[in-house]
Scaffold this motif. Structure first.
Motif, PDB file in Angstrom:
ATOM      1  N   ARG A   1       0.825  -1.199   0.000  1.00 14.27           N
ATOM      2  CA  ARG A   1       0.000   0.000   0.000  1.00 14.27           C
ATOM      3  C   ARG A   1       0.869   1.263   0.000  1.00 14.27           C
ATOM      4  NH1 ARG A   1      -2.022   1.093   4.919  1.00 14.27           N
ATOM      5  NH2 ARG A   1      -2.609  -1.079   5.151  1.00 14.27           N
ATOM      6  N   LEU A   2       1.972   1.237   0.765  1.00 21.52           N
ATOM      7  CA  LEU A   2       2.889   2.374   0.764  1.00 21.52           C
ATOM      8  C   LEU A   2       3.463   2.615  -0.628  1.00 21.52           C
ATOM      9  CD1 LEU A   2       4.825   1.733   4.102  1.00 21.52           C
ATOM     10  CD2 LEU A   2       3.105   3.497   3.664  1.00 21.52           C
ATOM     11  N   CYS A   3       3.727   1.531  -1.355  1.00 21.57           N
ATOM     12  CA  CYS A   3       4.204   1.645  -2.732  1.00 21.57           C
ATOM     13  C   CYS A   3       3.125   2.258  -3.618  1.00 21.57           C
ATOM     14  CB  CYS A   3       4.603   0.280  -3.289  1.00 21.57           C
ATOM     15  SG  CYS A   3       6.056  -0.447  -2.530  1.00 21.57           S
ATOM     16  N   LEU A   4       1.919   1.731  -3.527  1.00 18.02           N
ATOM     17  CA  LEU A   4       0.819   2.203  -4.368  1.00 18.02           C
ATOM     18  C   LEU A   4       0.478   3.668  -4.102  1.00 18.02           C
ATOM     19  CD1 LEU A   4      -1.513  -0.921  -4.249  1.00 18.02           C
ATOM     20  CD2 LEU A   4      -0.061  -0.191  -6.145  1.00 18.02           C
ATOM     21  N   GLU A   5       0.669   4.109  -2.866  1.00 20.76           N
ATOM     22  CA  GLU A   5       0.392   5.497  -2.497  1.00 20.76           C
ATOM     23  C   GLU A   5       1.617   6.397  -2.695  1.00 20.76           C
ATOM     24  OE1 GLU A   5      -1.034   5.217   1.519  1.00 20.76           O
ATOM     25  OE2 GLU A   5      -2.953   4.350   0.901  1.00 20.76           O
ATOM     26  N   ASN A   6       2.695   5.828  -3.230  1.00 23.19           N
ATOM     27  CA  ASN A   6       3.952   6.556  -3.484  1.00 23.19           C
ATOM     28  C   ASN A   6       4.520   7.216  -2.233  1.00 23.19           C
ATOM     29  OD1 ASN A   6       4.328   5.954  -6.251  1.00 23.19           O
ATOM     30  ND2 ASN A   6       2.695   7.400  -6.740  1.00 23.19           N
ATOM     31  N   LYS A   7       4.381   6.544  -1.097  1.00 21.95           N
ATOM     32  CA  LYS A   7       4.938   7.052   0.149  1.00 21.95           C
ATOM     33  C   LYS A   7       6.381   6.597   0.338  1.00 21.95           C
ATOM     34  CE  LYS A   7       0.642   7.797   2.537  1.00 21.95           C
ATOM     35  NZ  LYS A   7      -0.123   7.599   3.768  1.00 21.95           N
TER      36      LYS A   7
END
Length: 63
Positions: free
Chosen positions: A27-33
């Motif tokens: 999810r952190l990847c998908l949200e570009n965090k």
């Protein structure tokens, strides 16, 4: 100018390093965090970016 090699690890290794769940890191990847690259279906996470994120939220990585 010095070129630094970026350490990229698959999400499964990042789970072991941080203790976060697979879904959380994805999810952190998908949200570009966190910095990451995608190769086919696999995500590779930049370790510096991931550890910096963990420090930001006040979490210490597993040792």
């Amino acid at each position: 100018m010095e070129n630094a090699v970026k350490m990229m690890i698959p999400i499964k290794e990042a789970v072991t390093l941080t203790g976060l769940t697979y879904c959380c890191i994805r999810r952190l990847c998908l949200e570009n965090k966190i910095q990451h690259i995608r190769s086919g279906k696999k995500y590779y996470v930049n370790t510096d970016s991931l550890l910096q994120y963990c420090n930001t939220i006040g979490m210490s990585p597993r040792g």
